[in-house]
Write a protein that holds these residues in place. Structure first.
Motif, PDB file in Angstrom:
ATOM      1  N   GLN A   1      38.537  23.670  40.423  1.00  0.00           N
ATOM      2  CA  GLN A   1      38.612  25.044  41.039  1.00  0.00           C
ATOM      3  C   GLN A   1      39.185  26.107  40.059  1.00  0.00           C
ATOM      4  O   GLN A   1      38.686  27.267  40.286  1.00  0.00           O
ATOM      5  N   VAL A   2      40.324  25.674  39.506  1.00  0.00           N
ATOM      6  CA  VAL A   2      40.698  26.861  38.603  1.00  0.00           C
ATOM      7  C   VAL A   2      39.784  27.164  37.599  1.00  0.00           C
ATOM      8  O   VAL A   2      39.805  28.457  37.303  1.00  0.00           O
ATOM      9  N   ASP A   3      39.323  26.368  36.985  1.00  0.00           N
ATOM     10  CA  ASP A   3      38.269  26.835  35.899  1.00  0.00           C
ATOM     11  C   ASP A   3      36.935  27.483  36.853  1.00  0.00           C
ATOM     12  O   ASP A   3      36.721  28.458  35.939  1.00  0.00           O
ATOM     13  N   GLY A   4      36.659  27.082  37.870  1.00  0.00           N
ATOM     14  CA  GLY A   4      35.500  27.962  38.383  1.00  0.00           C
ATOM     15  C   GLY A   4      35.994  29.347  38.696  1.00  0.00           C
ATOM     16  O   GLY A   4      35.205  30.358  38.595  1.00  0.00           O
ATOM     17  N   PHE A   5      37.468  29.290  39.163  1.00  0.00           N
ATOM     18  CA  PHE A   5      37.777  30.797  39.691  1.00  0.00           C
ATOM     19  C   PHE A   5      37.973  31.683  38.596  1.00  0.00           C
ATOM     20  O   PHE A   5      37.556  32.780  38.392  1.00  0.00           O
ATOM     21  N   ARG A   6      38.653  30.993  37.211  1.00  0.00           N
ATOM     22  CA  ARG A   6      38.486  31.791  36.252  1.00  0.00           C
ATOM     23  C   ARG A   6      37.120  32.388  35.544  1.00  0.00           C
ATOM     24  O   ARG A   6      36.845  33.681  35.493  1.00  0.00           O
ATOM     25  N   TRP A   7      36.094  31.457  35.969  1.00  0.00           N
ATOM     26  CA  TRP A   7      34.538  32.016  35.441  1.00  0.00           C
ATOM     27  C   TRP A   7      34.204  33.084  36.620  1.00  0.00           C
ATOM     28  O   TRP A   7      33.648  34.124  36.067  1.00  0.00           O
ATOM     29  N   HIS A   8      34.555  32.866  37.835  1.00  0.00           N
ATOM     30  CA  HIS A   8      33.887  34.034  38.582  1.00  0.00           C
ATOM     31  C   HIS A   8      34.625  35.198  38.377  1.00  0.00           C
ATOM     32  O   HIS A   8      33.904  36.494  38.689  1.00  0.00           O
ATOM     33  N   ILE A   9      35.934  35.364  38.036  1.00  0.00           N
ATOM     34  CA  ILE A   9      36.677  36.252  37.868  1.00  0.00           C
ATOM     35  C   ILE A   9      36.150  37.410  36.618  1.00  0.00           C
ATOM     36  O   ILE A   9      35.765  38.396  36.735  1.00  0.00           O
ATOM     37  N   ASP A  10      35.665  36.444  35.545  1.00  0.00           N
ATOM     38  CA  ASP A  10      35.164  37.005  34.325  1.00  0.00           C
ATOM     39  C   ASP A  10      33.588  37.731  34.825  1.00  0.00           C
ATOM     40  O   ASP A  10      33.458  38.724  34.402  1.00  0.00           O
ATOM     41  N   LEU A  11      32.982  36.983  35.626  1.00  0.00           N
ATOM     42  CA  LEU A  11      31.587  37.267  36.194  1.00  0.00           C
ATOM     43  C   LEU A  11      31.887  38.696  36.766  1.00  0.00           C
ATOM     44  O   LEU A  11      30.966  39.697  36.525  1.00  0.00           O
ATOM     45  N   ALA A  12      33.010  38.853  37.688  1.00  0.00           N
ATOM     46  CA  ALA A  12      33.059  40.158  38.555  1.00  0.00           C
ATOM     47  C   ALA A  12      33.438  41.117  37.460  1.00  0.00           C
ATOM     48  O   ALA A  12      32.716  42.312  37.843  1.00  0.00           O
ATOM     49  N   LYS A  13      34.146  40.878  36.367  1.00  0.00           N
ATOM     50  CA  LYS A  13      34.363  42.048  35.624  1.00  0.00           C
ATOM     51  C   LYS A  13      33.176  42.365  34.714  1.00  0.00           C
ATOM     52  O   LYS A  13      32.868  43.656  34.533  1.00  0.00           O
ATOM     53  N   ARG A  14      32.229  41.392  34.367  1.00  0.00           N
ATOM     54  CA  ARG A  14      31.002  41.794  33.516  1.00  0.00           C
ATOM     55  C   ARG A  14      30.276  42.481  34.332  1.00  0.00           C
ATOM     56  O   ARG A  14      29.492  43.332  33.799  1.00  0.00           O
ATOM     57  N   VAL A  15      29.797  42.134  35.513  1.00  0.00           N
ATOM     58  CA  VAL A  15      28.759  42.960  36.522  1.00  0.00           C
ATOM     59  C   VAL A  15      29.692  44.254  37.073  1.00  0.00           C
ATOM     60  O   VAL A  15      28.887  44.888  37.906  1.00  0.00           O
ATOM     61  N   GLY A  16      31.202  44.343  36.925  1.00  0.00           N
ATOM     62  CA  GLY A  16      31.689  45.470  37.530  1.00  0.00           C
ATOM     63  C   GLY A  16      31.466  45.447  38.898  1.00  0.00           C
ATOM     64  O   GLY A  16      31.203  46.808  39.386  1.00  0.00           O
ATOM     65  N   LYS A  17      31.818  44.238  39.820  1.00  0.00           N
ATOM     66  CA  LYS A  17      31.726  44.403  41.312  1.00  0.00           C
ATOM     67  C   LYS A  17      33.010  43.632  41.643  1.00  0.00           C
ATOM     68  O   LYS A  17      33.740  42.938  41.080  1.00  0.00           O
ATOM     69  N   PRO A  18      33.309  43.985  43.070  1.00  0.00           N
ATOM     70  CA  PRO A  18      34.626  43.256  43.549  1.00  0.00           C
ATOM     71  C   PRO A  18      34.492  41.829  43.375  1.00  0.00           C
ATOM     72  O   PRO A  18      33.625  41.366  43.529  1.00  0.00           O
ATOM     73  N   LEU A  19      35.758  41.221  43.297  1.00  0.00           N
ATOM     74  CA  LEU A  19      35.806  39.845  43.485  1.00  0.00           C
ATOM     75  C   LEU A  19      36.515  39.461  44.954  1.00  0.00           C
ATOM     76  O   LEU A  19      37.431  40.045  45.386  1.00  0.00           O
ATOM     77  N   MET A  20      35.919  38.649  45.606  1.00  0.00           N
ATOM     78  CA  MET A  20      36.025  38.200  47.025  1.00  0.00           C
ATOM     79  C   MET A  20      36.818  36.728  46.844  1.00  0.00           C
ATOM     80  O   MET A  20      35.971  35.851  46.596  1.00  0.00           O
ATOM     81  N   ILE A  21      37.978  36.704  47.442  1.00  0.00           N
ATOM     82  CA  ILE A  21      38.731  35.747  47.008  1.00  0.00           C
ATOM     83  C   ILE A  21      38.976  34.725  48.440  1.00  0.00           C
ATOM     84  O   ILE A  21      38.975  35.431  49.744  1.00  0.00           O
ATOM     85  N   HIS A  22      38.850  33.450  48.309  1.00  0.00           N
ATOM     86  CA  HIS A  22      39.089  32.397  49.415  1.00  0.00           C
ATOM     87  C   HIS A  22      40.018  31.922  49.011  1.00  0.00           C
ATOM     88  O   HIS A  22      40.347  31.382  47.865  1.00  0.00           O
ATOM     89  N   ASN A  23      41.632  31.704  49.829  1.00  0.00           N
ATOM     90  CA  ASN A  23      42.770  31.178  49.452  1.00  0.00           C
ATOM     91  C   ASN A  23      42.936  30.267  50.888  1.00  0.00           C
ATOM     92  O   ASN A  23      43.117  30.911  52.033  1.00  0.00           O
ATOM     93  N   ARG A  24      43.309  28.986  50.399  1.00  0.00           N
ATOM     94  CA  ARG A  24      43.968  28.271  51.210  1.00  0.00           C
ATOM     95  C   ARG A  24      44.898  27.452  50.788  1.00  0.00           C
ATOM     96  O   ARG A  24      44.683  26.739  49.791  1.00  0.00           O
ATOM     97  N   ASP A  25      46.090  27.759  51.145  1.00  0.00           N
ATOM     98  CA  ASP A  25      47.307  26.920  50.727  1.00  0.00           C
ATOM     99  C   ASP A  25      47.559  26.961  49.213  1.00  0.00           C
ATOM    100  O   ASP A  25      47.976  26.187  48.502  1.00  0.00           O
TER     101      ASP A  25
END
Length: 275
Positions: free
Chosen positions: A129-153
């Motif tokens: 999950q942490v690895d995937g989250f990091r990748w999605h953060i980078d993707l959002a920055k590369r495409v210049g779009k907001p990052l939408m977060i799911h957070n549970r506990d």
């Protein structure tokens, strides 16, 4: 989750509104006609636009198609954190392609979910999950779009990873469900908090306090349909047309006129998503 109760009655119209996070496919929409039917029901009560969210590759493809079928629909694409173990090279290429589509307004939902590992068969472990989250953060920055977060506990770890990676310009905490301390930590960073039907639940005392603290400019509202149907319809299937119930509950908590709050929320959605 949605139960077997009948669908809620339509609320009194409240306009204008944007459903900042919904799942049209999970609401039963499968084609252009059924997508239009959901949006027509929503428009009848003032919900003129929606952002439909992906949690796996199939849903991502559907979300983008739906956004091209109907101009009232926008899309967000990602792998849900519980599915981060499916984020192989092929999935990354497909998400990169979809995220670049002009009808996609956010990368999401991504983040961390510490509730399901060990309970749900096939659920991604925390490391994936942490690895995937990091990748999605980078993707959002590369495409210049907001990052939408799911957070549970996972409050602390989410904020830590965002700080470590460097957050995109816009971060949205979908279905914010944490307490006032977490809300203030997010506000300090300028993160946007989106509230769902849970804010209308009578026993959600900590969430009520959090909802009062968020500045107007950092607020969004969503259904997360077909889940989290607002009071007094808990257990019934949710749909974007139910959004005014949540807006009125949020307005009561914040001692605001619902119509004025609706205008603020819509202006925020337009700014955050660039729609």
């Amino acid at each position: 989750m949605a139960g077997k109760r009948p669908a809620p009655e339509a609320p009194e119209p409240l306009s204008p509104l944007v459903d900042a996070h919904t799942h049209l496919d999970a609401c039963g929409a499968t084609d252009a006609e059924s997508v239009a039917a959901v949006l027509d029901r929503a428009a009848a009560v003032g919900v003129g636009r929606v952002v439909t969210i992906a949690d796996d590759l199939a849903a991502a493809g559907f979300a983008v198609r739906a956004a091209h079928w109907d101009p009232r629909v926008y899309a967000a694409v990602a792998l849900h954190p519980t599915r981060a173990n499916a984020l192989d090279d092929a999935a990354k290429r497909e998400l990169e392609r979809l995220a670049s589509d002009p009808r996609v307004v956010a990368v999401g939902e991504t983040g961390l979910d510490y509730y399901w590992p060990g309970k749900l068969e096939g659920c991604a472990d925390v490391e994936d999950q942490v690895d995937g989250f990091r990748w999605h953060i980078d993707l959002a920055k590369r495409v210049g779009k907001p990052l939408m977060i799911h957070n549970r506990d996972a409050d602390f770890d989410l904020l830590t990873v965002l700080l470590d990676e460097g957050a995109p310009e816009t971060v949205i905490f979908h279905c914010f469900s944490s307490d006032a301390t977490m809300a203030l930590a997010c506000v300090e960073q300028g993160y946007v908090l989106s509230f769902s039907g849970t804010v209308s639940f009578k026993n959600a005392h900590e969430l009520h306090e959090a909802a009062k603290l968020v500045p107007d400019e950092l607020l969004l509202v969503e259904t997360d349909a077909p889940f989290l149907t607002p009071h007094p319809f808990r257990g019934a299937p949710n749909e974007p047309y139910c959004l005014p119930y949540t807006v009125r509950a949020l307005a009561a908590l914040r001692d605001r006129d619902p119509g004025e709050l609706a205008e603020t929320l819509t202006a925020n959605a337009e700014r955050v998503y660039g729609i």
